[in-house]
Motif scaffolding. Structure first.
Motif, PDB file in Angstrom:
ATOM      1  N   GLY A  62      -6.465 109.805 -20.948  1.00  0.00           N
ATOM      2  CA  GLY A  62      -5.275 109.701 -20.119  1.00  0.00           C
ATOM      3  C   GLY A  62      -4.063 110.216 -20.868  1.00  0.00           C
ATOM      4  O   GLY A  62      -4.184 110.831 -21.912  1.00  0.00           O
ATOM      5  N   ARG A  63      -2.879 109.946 -20.318  1.00  0.00           N
ATOM      6  CA  ARG A  63      -1.671 110.387 -21.012  1.00  0.00           C
ATOM      7  C   ARG A  63      -0.926 109.186 -21.551  1.00  0.00           C
ATOM      8  O   ARG A  63      -0.863 108.134 -20.923  1.00  0.00           O
ATOM      9  CB  ARG A  63      -0.780 111.191 -20.068  1.00  0.00           C
ATOM     10  N   LEU A  64      -0.331 109.384 -22.716  1.00  0.00           N
ATOM     11  CA  LEU A  64       0.370 108.321 -23.414  1.00  0.00           C
ATOM     12  C   LEU A  64       1.845 108.703 -23.509  1.00  0.00           C
ATOM     13  O   LEU A  64       2.181 109.830 -23.864  1.00  0.00           O
ATOM     14  CB  LEU A  64      -0.253 108.207 -24.800  1.00  0.00           C
ATOM     15  N   ALA A  65       2.728 107.755 -23.183  1.00  0.00           N
ATOM     16  CA  ALA A  65       4.162 107.975 -23.388  1.00  0.00           C
ATOM     17  C   ALA A  65       4.577 107.218 -24.637  1.00  0.00           C
ATOM     18  O   ALA A  65       4.094 106.115 -24.904  1.00  0.00           O
ATOM     19  CB  ALA A  65       4.953 107.481 -22.185  1.00  0.00           C
ATOM     20  N   PHE A  66       5.480 107.810 -25.400  1.00  0.00           N
ATOM     21  CA  PHE A  66       5.840 107.282 -26.719  1.00  0.00           C
ATOM     22  C   PHE A  66       7.340 107.516 -26.894  1.00  0.00           C
ATOM     23  O   PHE A  66       7.830 108.615 -26.621  1.00  0.00           O
ATOM     24  CB  PHE A  66       5.025 108.055 -27.767  1.00  0.00           C
ATOM     25  N   THR A  67       8.075 106.489 -27.319  1.00  0.00           N
ATOM     26  CA  THR A  67       9.519 106.639 -27.481  1.00  0.00           C
ATOM     27  C   THR A  67      10.041 105.713 -28.559  1.00  0.00           C
ATOM     28  O   THR A  67       9.356 104.753 -28.941  1.00  0.00           O
ATOM     29  CB  THR A  67      10.246 106.368 -26.146  1.00  0.00           C
ATOM     30  N   THR A  68      11.229 105.983 -29.052  1.00  0.00           N
ATOM     31  CA  THR A  68      11.867 105.086 -30.020  1.00  0.00           C
ATOM     32  C   THR A  68      13.377 105.117 -29.855  1.00  0.00           C
ATOM     33  O   THR A  68      13.938 106.106 -29.387  1.00  0.00           O
ATOM     34  CB  THR A  68      11.513 105.468 -31.470  1.00  0.00           C
ATOM     35  N   ASP A  69      14.026 104.016 -30.222  1.00  0.00           N
ATOM     36  CA  ASP A  69      15.487 103.940 -30.275  1.00  0.00           C
ATOM     37  C   ASP A  69      15.897 102.936 -31.340  1.00  0.00           C
ATOM     38  O   ASP A  69      15.251 101.898 -31.494  1.00  0.00           O
ATOM     39  CB  ASP A  69      16.070 103.470 -28.930  1.00  0.00           C
ATOM     40  N   SER A  70      16.973 103.259 -32.045  1.00  0.00           N
ATOM     41  CA  SER A  70      17.596 102.278 -32.938  1.00  0.00           C
ATOM     42  C   SER A  70      18.741 101.615 -32.193  1.00  0.00           C
ATOM     43  O   SER A  70      19.428 102.255 -31.397  1.00  0.00           O
ATOM     44  CB  SER A  70      18.148 102.952 -34.188  1.00  0.00           C
ATOM     45  N   PHE A  71      18.949 100.337 -32.481  1.00  0.00           N
ATOM     46  CA  PHE A  71      20.034  99.596 -31.847  1.00  0.00           C
ATOM     47  C   PHE A  71      20.978  99.068 -32.914  1.00  0.00           C
ATOM     48  O   PHE A  71      20.545  98.401 -33.858  1.00  0.00           O
ATOM     49  CB  PHE A  71      19.468  98.481 -30.956  1.00  0.00           C
ATOM     50  N   VAL A  72      22.262  99.435 -32.762  1.00  0.00           N
ATOM     51  CA  VAL A  72      23.270  99.107 -33.778  1.00  0.00           C
ATOM     52  C   VAL A  72      24.490  98.489 -33.103  1.00  0.00           C
ATOM     53  O   VAL A  72      25.597  98.541 -33.645  1.00  0.00           O
ATOM     54  CB  VAL A  72      23.676 100.376 -34.573  1.00  0.00           C
ATOM     55  N   VAL A  73      24.289  97.914 -31.918  1.00  0.00           N
ATOM     56  CA  VAL A  73      25.406  97.428 -31.104  1.00  0.00           C
ATOM     57  C   VAL A  73      26.242  96.398 -31.876  1.00  0.00           C
ATOM     58  O   VAL A  73      25.722  95.621 -32.681  1.00  0.00           O
ATOM     59  CB  VAL A  73      24.876  96.825 -29.779  1.00  0.00           C
ATOM     60  N   ARG A  74      27.530  96.430 -31.605  1.00  0.00           N
ATOM     61  CA  ARG A  74      28.458  95.523 -32.253  1.00  0.00           C
ATOM     62  C   ARG A  74      29.375  94.967 -31.171  1.00  0.00           C
ATOM     63  O   ARG A  74      29.955  95.765 -30.432  1.00  0.00           O
ATOM     64  CB  ARG A  74      29.274  96.304 -33.285  1.00  0.00           C
ATOM     65  N   PRO A  75      29.564  93.667 -30.996  1.00  0.00           N
ATOM     66  CA  PRO A  75      28.909  92.585 -31.729  1.00  0.00           C
ATOM     67  C   PRO A  75      27.447  92.417 -31.297  1.00  0.00           C
ATOM     68  O   PRO A  75      27.062  92.940 -30.251  1.00  0.00           O
ATOM     69  CB  PRO A  75      29.724  91.362 -31.316  1.00  0.00           C
ATOM     70  N   ILE A  76      26.679  91.656 -32.071  1.00  0.00           N
ATOM     71  CA  ILE A  76      25.257  91.538 -31.743  1.00  0.00           C
ATOM     72  C   ILE A  76      25.005  90.603 -30.565  1.00  0.00           C
ATOM     73  O   ILE A  76      23.958  90.674 -29.949  1.00  0.00           O
ATOM     74  CB  ILE A  76      24.400  91.139 -32.975  1.00  0.00           C
ATOM     75  N   PHE A  77      25.943  89.736 -30.263  1.00  0.00           N
ATOM     76  CA  PHE A  77      25.851  88.896 -29.049  1.00  0.00           C
ATOM     77  C   PHE A  77      26.993  89.282 -28.114  1.00  0.00           C
ATOM     78  O   PHE A  77      28.123  89.471 -28.560  1.00  0.00           O
ATOM     79  CB  PHE A  77      25.962  87.406 -29.408  1.00  0.00           C
ATOM     80  N   PHE A  78      26.696  89.364 -26.824  1.00  0.00           N
ATOM     81  CA  PHE A  78      27.713  89.754 -25.849  1.00  0.00           C
ATOM     82  C   PHE A  78      27.339  89.167 -24.498  1.00  0.00           C
ATOM     83  O   PHE A  78      26.187  88.736 -24.312  1.00  0.00           O
ATOM     84  CB  PHE A  78      27.841  91.287 -25.790  1.00  0.00           C
ATOM     85  N   PRO A  79      28.267  89.138 -23.562  1.00  0.00           N
ATOM     86  CA  PRO A  79      27.952  88.529 -22.262  1.00  0.00           C
ATOM     87  C   PRO A  79      26.754  89.229 -21.605  1.00  0.00           C
ATOM     88  O   PRO A  79      26.765  90.442 -21.465  1.00  0.00           O
ATOM     89  CB  PRO A  79      29.225  88.765 -21.439  1.00  0.00           C
TER      90      PRO A  79
END
Lengths: 350, 350
Positions: A62-79
């Motif tokens: 079959g076909r495989l989907a593959f992805t990546t992302d880094s998360f650097v959001v500031r602040p780390i907690f938000f509404p």
């Protein structure tokens, strides 16, 4: 799109940077420039150079989907969320908009010495909840620690794999004049929620990040409108950057109807106050689909049956345009060109 | 190993940290403690809790191996490599030691504002070369930028997917008394090369990091010794941490022969000077295999035909031991217990 998949219509300035600037991470022209001048010349290949949100790979069975992302959001907690929720939903959504069913995630943590373990626990708990909601399993991970002052509390990088069913073939290069553009709901919630937290802005009602998994919505649209050309989630750079990507890659123009783009009054108000354009503000639970005109109404109805798409609208249309412009038909006044942002209005939004 | 896959024999101190310390990233007791108290209670599942270097997943048409690592090495350039080479080979090797053939990689970059683009290009070029050497394709990626002072030049997180052939079944839990331990070459090169760069130590000969892909070596061992129980690459925490992992997970003891563990004279000298034990120093191109005694000689011969294994030796044996100790039979003096390090001798080594 040129051979390397980089926008041409908005002239890219020759690299006049010797050093990384914040805009290189903004999802606009400067990001594209970094890709064009540094990453693709060295690493470009048939798959990477397509610049989709995910790689779709031939795989035994079959076909495989593959992805990546880094998360650097500031602040780390938000509404409405935190960096952990974002790290799960962001990667899930990059798979989902490729038509894949996300299955497994990895998570790599870069912790700054001195991070409160209570905060880390809160983030990890939120990742667990997000995995449950998105029906994915976190199966492998890594933890590194950097010295105090060499990081910023924590960064999380997730990667994800999913399966792509036979018959699904979506590509940012396949929009055609006459196609309709479906948007799954109001824009700008995520960016403004982050900004309000950063700047201590209070709203009369609570404005929350829209971070949410899009798998069910994406699958519902594909079932109702099997001719769907492509889907994207308009994150960094907002709806404007996503529409530009489509216009450039598919060599088409886009007409967007301002009256049809849903924006919450709080977001509109905050944007006016802060001098921001909501078209450029990041979303983390919205989907853009380009659908053949004949299937657009069915796609819309199907989207509205899903919680993530209950406020979906058809916001515009693909048109023939050699100069690949995105034009906004304003509520008042004459149409205006929506430019691709150069750098970033709001750094570290995800 | 208890239900969560965490070593029991070396008593784990109750979490007496409120905050992240450098040792949480060192691959020793404190790392295990963070896993046990924060990550696994929240995210533990049948696959993650096995604590292999890679997840092996049922997949339509075969088995898929999936892994991730963040790289935060300091400095980013060092003798024999750089953070880019490490980011490729590290992830390739985590797949290879699972018996997988690595196929595709993702790479996510966290750039610090102000990073020299020339340095970035050098790193990316080295990733390209490492991908060619390891016969893998980088198919998807991401770039984020953080403000100056909130990162450290660049961090790279790679994830990788590979296929696991039918019949291969390796597990850190499957070492049995009588099995032999194969080590593919001299230990400590990577850690000491990094440290020498950091501290400005000069050697008479050039000592280089051993960073190298292990796929061909791993496959050669599996062909020659199909009964191989498990393979590992002894990175953070060195050979000592890897042997402890095996002892704990397989509920066995380990006898290691000091005379048979190859160590370069430069590494031995530097360790003596700096008060380090080479058993705890990181490697980035070494492989440990546990092989049934009857297949050990064949595994050794096969390993020596590969460039990454030309100095392979049999360094020890699995023994029955309820207390799961790792014992070093010293060249001089009586046998000594090799303890699991608590924190880290050398932070940010990968």
């Amino acid at each position: 799109m040129n051979r390397n998949g980089i926008p041409l219509a908005c002239p890219i300035p020759k690299t006049d940077f010797d050093h990384v600037v914040m805009g290189h991470g903004g999802g606009g022209k400067q990001s594209a420039d970094l890709l064009r001048t540094v990453f693709l010349p060295m690493l470009g290949n048939e798959i990477l150079s397509r610049l989709e949100d995910q790689a779709t790979l031939r795989w035994p069975g079959g076909r495989l989907a593959f992805t990546t992302d880094s998360f650097v959001v500031r602040p780390i907690f938000f509404p409405g969320g935190d960096i952990g929720k974002l790290a799960v939903t962001g990667t899930v959504n990059d798979l989902a908009v490729g038509g894949a069913r996300p299955l497994f995630l990895s998570a790599a943590f870069i912790l700054e010495e001195g991070l409160s373990l209570r905060d880390l626990e809160r983030v990890v708990r939120s990742m667990r909840d997000a995995c449950l909601e998105a029906d994915v399993t976190l199966v492998t991970g890594d933890t590194k620690v950097v010295d105090k002052g060499k990081g910023d509390q924590l960064f999380i990088t997730t990667a994800g794999v999913g399966v792509v069913a036979d018959g699904i073939s979506l590509s940012v290069q396949s929009a055609r004049p006459g196609d309709r553009i479906l948007l799954s709901g109001p824009i700008g919630d995520h960016g403004i929620a982050i900004l309000s937290q950063r700047e201590g802005i209070e709203f009369e009602s609570t404005l929350e990040s829209d971070a949410a998994p899009l798998t069910d919505l994406a699958q519902a649209i594909l079932r109702a409108a099997p001719g769907t050309r492509l889907m994207r989630d308009p994150t960094r750079g907002g709806l404007a950057a996503t529409l530009h990507e489509i216009a450039q890659a598919s060599r088409v123009g886009i007409r967007l109807s301002e009256a049809r783009v849903p924006i919450r009054p709080e977001v509109k108000g905050a944007c006016e106050m802060l001098g921001l354009d909501p078209l450029y503000v990041a979303n983390e639970g919205k989907l853009v689909a380009v659908v053949p005109a004949a299937q657009a109404d069915r796609a819309l109805l199907a989207a509205r049956t899903e919680s993530a798409g209950k406020n979906a609208t058809l916001v515009g249309e693909i048109v023939e345009d050699e100069s690949r412009m995105v034009i906004l038909d304003s509520v008042v006044g004459s149409p205006r060109v929506v430019h691709l942002p150069a750098g970033t209005q709001l750094p570290r939004i995800c």
